[in-house]
Scaffold this active site. Structure first.
Site, PDB file in Angstrom:
ATOM      1  N   PHE A  43       0.887  -4.824   3.589  1.00  0.00           N
ATOM      2  CA  PHE A  43       0.134  -3.545   3.895  1.00  0.00           C
ATOM      3  C   PHE A  43       0.520  -2.957   5.321  1.00  0.00           C
ATOM      4  O   PHE A  43       0.409  -3.698   6.066  1.00  0.00           O
ATOM      5  CB  PHE A  43      -1.302  -3.793   3.827  1.00  0.00           C
ATOM      6  N   GLU A  44       1.154  -1.693   5.258  1.00  0.00           N
ATOM      7  CA  GLU A  44       1.452  -1.201   6.741  1.00  0.00           C
ATOM      8  C   GLU A  44       0.539  -0.146   6.951  1.00  0.00           C
ATOM      9  O   GLU A  44       0.030   0.462   6.416  1.00  0.00           O
ATOM     10  CB  GLU A  44       3.011  -0.867   6.369  1.00  0.00           C
ATOM     11  N   GLN A  45       0.669  -0.037   8.531  1.00  0.00           N
ATOM     12  CA  GLN A  45      -0.195   0.984   8.942  1.00  0.00           C
ATOM     13  C   GLN A  45      -1.508   0.840   8.789  1.00  0.00           C
ATOM     14  O   GLN A  45      -2.323   1.769   8.688  1.00  0.00           O
ATOM     15  CB  GLN A  45       0.426   2.440   8.548  1.00  0.00           C
ATOM     16  N   ASN A  76       0.868  -1.274  -0.048  1.00  0.00           N
ATOM     17  CA  ASN A  76       0.058   0.091  -0.005  1.00  0.00           C
ATOM     18  C   ASN A  76       0.931   1.211  -0.126  1.00  0.00           C
ATOM     19  O   ASN A  76       0.438   2.313   0.433  1.00  0.00           O
ATOM     20  CB  ASN A  76      -1.048  -0.106   1.114  1.00  0.00           C
TER      21      ASN A  76
END
Length: 419
Positions: A209-211, A165
């Site tokens: 997908f980070e955060q 992302n």
């Protein structure tokens, strides 16, 4: 093989003479570009015979070689712990742990792609090819990845498409939320990932997908489950990269349900690094206690055979001003050692965190603090993989130079091949 820490007054010649190995063998295994050394620098010594030096004990030799004292005693027929200076001790091979290892790789020039794949194929089961970006409509950004996919398969490493992302302004929780909360976009993304994997001959996918927001926690686990249900019937792998968690109480990590994610995918790559990073105060990048606590937490939520322990091939150099961080940059392990050599500052080692560090002043008089990973730190993490019997170990990322790492992985593990 054992790890030697350079002392004041040491030279490459004196170390080679002391342990009766060639200078060239030390240069090669450690990727040395110069014969200059700095106190505190760690060197792999490629020999199965240890020559006892003044001050040595079975305990210290065991710690240098990562071989239990009892094993050294047994193989050398020792009746006591008394050692004679100059005596040779045989260091038996370590039992190899069969693991499935995953390292990330970014497309480069054809020549560099080939060099990296050939160098690291023997110690990897999977290559995560970084990266395809998710776009707002559920489509994927293009990537010149065909050579890496072909080389991976030719070298019996399963290529995984890494889907992130990441946007031009960084990892986007807003983008993730939009995709997860819009059924038609979510379904389009799953279809596009399936088509990408199938059309380009990937072995599967790695979702990074980070955060992820707390409010999207269940949606994210559900997305991974739906993706896996689409890919698994045709033999494709679904995996996810997740940040390291040591408890459920950390607010910015509540978007990651280890139990839900672990149940949805074939395996999880835990990013057990960046406890300190470019936007934080200086400190250890992957402190051993936190790494261990992350494994313990993960094992309460998923099977050990689901876990690949992610480790760094880098560190950070923080520039300080009046006691606060002025700026920071990521550096490879080799660059960290070369900087210590350049400024002739000793490398220190934290036994608490099992990571090296040092301070120096640059030509402008600015103070710097450097923390990074080295052979000692890497060996400690490999021991965790073996002792906890995890699925494997993985690294971010292979373009960052850390010559001793591959040697150590071979010392502790045998990488399982699945293609």
């Amino acid at each position: 093989m054992f790890i030697y820490v350079v002392k004041i007054g040491d030279s490459l010649f004196s170390i080679a003479t002391k342990y009766q190995v060639s200078m060239d063998s030390i240069r090669t295994i450690n990727g040395l570009k110069t014969d200059r050394l700095v106190p505190g620098q760690d060197l792999l010594i490629p020999t199965d015979m240890y020559i006892v030096q003044p001050g040595d004990s079975l305990y210290s030799i065991s710690r240098m070689s990562f071989i239990p004292i009892e094993t050294i005693r047994l193989y050398n027929g020792l009746q006591s712990d008394v050692l004679m200076i100059g005596m040779g001790l045989y260091l038996p091979p370590r039992p190899k742990y069969e693991s499935e290892n995953l390292s990330y790789i970014t497309p480069s020039t054809p020549e560099r792609n080939q060099m990296i794949v050939q160098e690291f194929s023997p110690i990897n089961t999977y290559f995560g090819i970084f990266e395809h970006h998710v776009l707002e409509d559920g489509s994927l950004s293009p990537l010149d990845d065909r050579q890496l996919i072909r080389l991976s398969r030719e070298n019996h490493v399963a290529p995984l498409a890494v889907i992130t992302n990441l946007t031009p302004t960084g990892f986007s929780p807003q983008l993730t939320s939009r995709v997860l909360n819009t059924p038609e976009i979510r379904e389009r993304l799953i279809n596009n990932i399936y088509n990408l994997v199938k059309s380009k001959n990937y072995a599967g996918v790695n979702i990074d997908f980070e955060q992820v927001r707390e409010g999207d926690r269940d949606l994210y686990s559900g997305f991974l489950r739906s993706l896996s249900e689409r890919l698994r019937p045709e033999g494709y792998y679904t995996s996810a990269a997740v940040p390291a968690k040591t408890s459920d109480a950390i607010p910015w990590l509540k978007g990651y349900d280890y139990g839900g994610i672990g149940a949805a995918v074939d395996f999880v790559f835990i990013m057990a690094y960046d406890w300190h990073e470019a936007s934080s105060p200086p400190g250890p990048v992957a402190p051993i206690n936190e790494v261990r606590q992350t494994i313990d937490y993960a094992l309460n939520h998923m099977r050990r055979t689901k876990i690949i322990l992610g480790v760094p091939r880098y560190g950070y150099d923080w520039t300080m001003s009046n006691g606060t961080v002025d700026s920071a940059r990521a550096i490879s392990v080799s660059s960290a050692v070369e900087t210590a050599m350049k400024y002739q500052v000793p490398i220190q080692y934290s036994t608490e965190y099992q990571q090296p560090f040092y301070h120096y002043r640059d030509e402008m008089g600015k103070r710097h603090i450097v923390w990074f990973e080295d052979s000692r730190a890497r060996a400690q993490k490999l021991m965790l993989v073996v002792n906890y019997q995890l699925r494997g170990i993985g690294a971010w990322q292979l373009g960052l130079h850390f010559p001793q790492s591959a040697v150590l992985v071979k010392e502790f593990t045998i990488s399982k091949k699945i293609i």
